[in-house]
Write an enzyme that holds these catalytic residues in place. Structure first.
Site, mmCIF file in Angstrom:
data_model
loop_
_atom_site.group_PDB
_atom_site.id
_atom_site.type_symbol
_atom_site.label_atom_id
_atom_site.label_comp_id
_atom_site.label_asym_id
_atom_site.label_seq_id
_atom_site.Cartn_x
_atom_site.Cartn_y
_atom_site.Cartn_z
ATOM 1 N N ASN A 1 0.869 -1.167 0.000
ATOM 2 C CA ASN A 1 0.000 0.000 0.000
ATOM 3 C C ASN A 1 0.912 1.225 0.000
ATOM 4 O O ASN A 1 1.495 1.562 1.022
ATOM 5 C CB ASN A 1 -0.892 -0.020 1.255
ATOM 6 C CG ASN A 1 -1.719 1.246 1.393
ATOM 7 O OD1 ASN A 1 -1.754 2.077 0.474
ATOM 8 N ND2 ASN A 1 -2.382 1.405 2.529
ATOM 9 N N TRP A 2 1.032 1.831 -1.156
ATOM 10 C CA TRP A 2 1.976 2.946 -1.296
ATOM 11 C C TRP A 2 1.463 4.225 -0.635
ATOM 12 O O TRP A 2 2.192 5.197 -0.528
ATOM 13 C CB TRP A 2 2.273 3.211 -2.779
ATOM 14 C CG TRP A 2 2.983 2.095 -3.491
ATOM 15 C CD1 TRP A 2 3.383 0.900 -2.954
ATOM 16 C CD2 TRP A 2 3.404 2.075 -4.859
ATOM 17 N NE1 TRP A 2 4.016 0.137 -3.905
ATOM 18 C CE2 TRP A 2 4.049 0.838 -5.088
ATOM 19 C CE3 TRP A 2 3.293 2.980 -5.914
ATOM 20 C CZ2 TRP A 2 4.579 0.486 -6.334
ATOM 21 C CZ3 TRP A 2 3.816 2.634 -7.157
ATOM 22 C CH2 TRP A 2 4.459 1.401 -7.358
ATOM 23 N N LYS A 3 0.193 4.238 -0.266
ATOM 24 C CA LYS A 3 -0.429 5.425 0.340
ATOM 25 C C LYS A 3 -0.202 6.647 -0.558
ATOM 26 O O LYS A 3 -0.115 6.503 -1.787
ATOM 27 C CB LYS A 3 0.077 5.615 1.770
ATOM 28 C CG LYS A 3 -0.099 4.327 2.610
ATOM 29 C CD LYS A 3 0.118 4.488 4.075
ATOM 30 C CE LYS A 3 -0.097 3.151 4.777
ATOM 31 N NZ LYS A 3 0.033 3.239 6.228
ATOM 32 N N HIS B 1 -9.384 1.330 4.972
ATOM 33 C CA HIS B 1 -8.112 1.488 5.670
ATOM 34 C C HIS B 1 -8.314 2.451 6.849
ATOM 35 O O HIS B 1 -9.114 3.378 6.752
ATOM 36 C CB HIS B 1 -7.047 2.038 4.708
ATOM 37 C CG HIS B 1 -5.669 1.969 5.285
ATOM 38 N ND1 HIS B 1 -5.217 2.890 6.204
ATOM 39 C CD2 HIS B 1 -4.675 1.070 5.118
ATOM 40 C CE1 HIS B 1 -3.978 2.551 6.562
ATOM 41 N NE2 HIS B 1 -3.632 1.454 5.922
ATOM 42 N N GLU C 1 -6.670 4.819 7.842
ATOM 43 C CA GLU C 1 -6.437 6.231 7.503
ATOM 44 C C GLU C 1 -7.661 6.835 6.810
ATOM 45 O O GLU C 1 -7.942 8.022 6.960
ATOM 46 C CB GLU C 1 -5.161 6.351 6.650
ATOM 47 C CG GLU C 1 -3.926 6.100 7.515
ATOM 48 C CD GLU C 1 -2.762 5.441 6.814
ATOM 49 O OE1 GLU C 1 -2.700 5.449 5.576
ATOM 50 O OE2 GLU C 1 -1.882 4.907 7.530
ATOM 51 N N GLU D 1 -5.131 -4.767 10.631
ATOM 52 C CA GLU D 1 -4.096 -3.762 10.851
ATOM 53 C C GLU D 1 -4.372 -3.019 12.158
ATOM 54 O O GLU D 1 -5.220 -2.112 12.190
ATOM 55 C CB GLU D 1 -4.096 -2.738 9.703
ATOM 56 C CG GLU D 1 -3.825 -3.329 8.344
ATOM 57 C CD GLU D 1 -3.260 -2.290 7.371
ATOM 58 O OE1 GLU D 1 -2.202 -2.556 6.817
ATOM 59 O OE2 GLU D 1 -3.863 -1.216 7.215
ATOM 60 N N GLY E 1 2.931 2.323 10.810
ATOM 61 C CA GLY E 1 3.931 3.379 10.690
ATOM 62 C C GLY E 1 4.676 3.699 11.970
ATOM 63 O O GLY E 1 5.370 4.711 12.059
ATOM 64 N N SER F 1 3.651 -2.072 10.298
ATOM 65 C CA SER F 1 5.100 -2.184 10.549
ATOM 66 C C SER F 1 5.673 -3.541 10.174
ATOM 67 O O SER F 1 6.628 -4.006 10.805
ATOM 68 C CB SER F 1 5.421 -1.842 12.017
ATOM 69 O OG SER F 1 5.118 -0.481 12.268
ATOM 70 N N GLY G 1 3.008 -0.987 4.222
ATOM 71 C CA GLY G 1 3.064 0.434 3.883
ATOM 72 C C GLY G 1 4.494 0.847 3.587
ATOM 73 O O GLY G 1 5.005 0.651 2.481
ATOM 74 N N GLY G 2 5.165 1.401 4.571
ATOM 75 C CA GLY G 2 6.505 1.973 4.390
ATOM 76 C C GLY G 2 7.478 1.066 3.657
ATOM 77 O O GLY G 2 8.176 1.511 2.735
HETATM 78 P P1 13P Z 1 3.248 0.438 7.591
HETATM 79 O O1 13P Z 1 3.745 -0.846 6.983
HETATM 80 O O2 13P Z 1 3.967 1.652 7.118
HETATM 81 O O3 13P Z 1 3.161 0.328 9.085
HETATM 82 O O4 13P Z 1 1.735 0.635 7.077
HETATM 83 C C1 13P Z 1 0.856 -0.438 7.163
HETATM 84 C C2 13P Z 1 -0.379 -0.089 6.441
HETATM 85 O O5 13P Z 1 -1.126 0.785 6.841
HETATM 86 C C3 13P Z 1 -0.660 -0.812 5.205
HETATM 87 O O6 13P Z 1 -1.947 -0.558 4.758
#
Ligand code: 13P
Length: 254
Positions: free
Chosen positions: A11-13, A100, A102, A170, A176, A216, A237-238
């Protein structure tokens, strides 16, 4: 032995301009092509809307699938700034993330909204990746199971199947932050989700349903997380923004 093929999803956000996204997609596609049949997982990247068409072109013909990060519940109309599920399919998406944390936080999305988005995704032929997870305050209050079970049932459409739906657990406090739940905590929630899924999809459906872990996940902890019985992949994510990290996670699949 695991019967469900793991899904490793990035997930590149809200990250990347065209050159970054294309380079990242090409890097992942090249690794996947080189791995060929040795690849032990399905691979998915979910770029921002602006990069989807370019990324779909970059990975075309290979095993890397493309997904959106959100869609609207409606098929078209006066919804400025939103994107319909069919539009995602039209530019090459097979998946879309819905609900998600977010989106739930930044845009006030409720379980009912997420459910409607998943229905729209499925109607457009997309696999919905439905995200659920507790906040730190909810975990500290001992409410994790109740909260995640509630989100699961509220967000899962009645028409959901193991073929059109993936669940991503999640924990909000793990996203993050570099923090992850203990193995026992992950195992407890994933087992609960599968048990609740049996009530909705039947025993066979629940057995086939992919339940991803997200929050994470990185090369140093992926192997341990992905080895767990009820963990069928990761939503990353990251660490999905670097080819080598994403690939190291993909290679950590049992
Ligand atoms: P991180 O891997 O950056 O913690 O993000 C997880 C995430 O929200 C994937 O959708």
């Amino acid at each position: 032995m695991k019967t469900r093929r793991p899904l490793i999803a990035g997930n590149w956000k809200m990250n990347g301009l065209r050159a970054d996204g294309i380079a990242l997609a090409e890097g992942v596609a090249a690794k996947a092509k080189a791995a060929g049949a040795a690849l032990a997982c399905d691979l998915l990247v979910c770029p921002p809307f602006t990069l989807i068409a370019d990324v779909a072109r970059a990975v075309a013909g290979g095993p890397v699938a493309v997904g959106g990060q959100d869609c609207h519940a409606k098929t078209s109309g006066a919804h400025t700034g939103d994107v319909a599920a069919a539009m995602l399919g039209d530019v090459g998406c097979r998946y879309v993330i819905v609900g998600h944390s977010e989106r739930r936080t930044d845009h006030g999305e409720t379980d009912a909204v997420v459910n409607a988005k998943a229905v729209a995704a499925n109607a457009a032929g997309l696999i919905a990746i439905i995200c659920i997870g507790e906040t730190e305050a909810e975990r500290d209050a001992g409410r994790t199971i109740e909260v995640v079970a509630g989100q699961f049932h509220g967000s899962l459409p009645d028409g959901a199947t193991a073929a059109n739906t993936v669940i991503a657990y999640e924990p909000v406090w793990a996203i993050g932050t570099g923090r992850t739940p203990t193995n026992a905590e992950v195992a407890e929630v994933h087992a609960m989700i599968r048990a609740e899924a049996a009530k909705r999809l039947g025993a066979d459906g629940a057995r086939a349903l992919k339940v991803l872990y997200g929050g994470s996940m990185k090369p140093s902890n992926a192997k341990e997380l992905l080895a767990m019985d009820d963990v069928d992949g990761g939503l990353i994510g990251g660490a999905s923004l670097k080819v080598d990290d994403f690939w190291a996670i993909a290679q950590s699949c049992p």
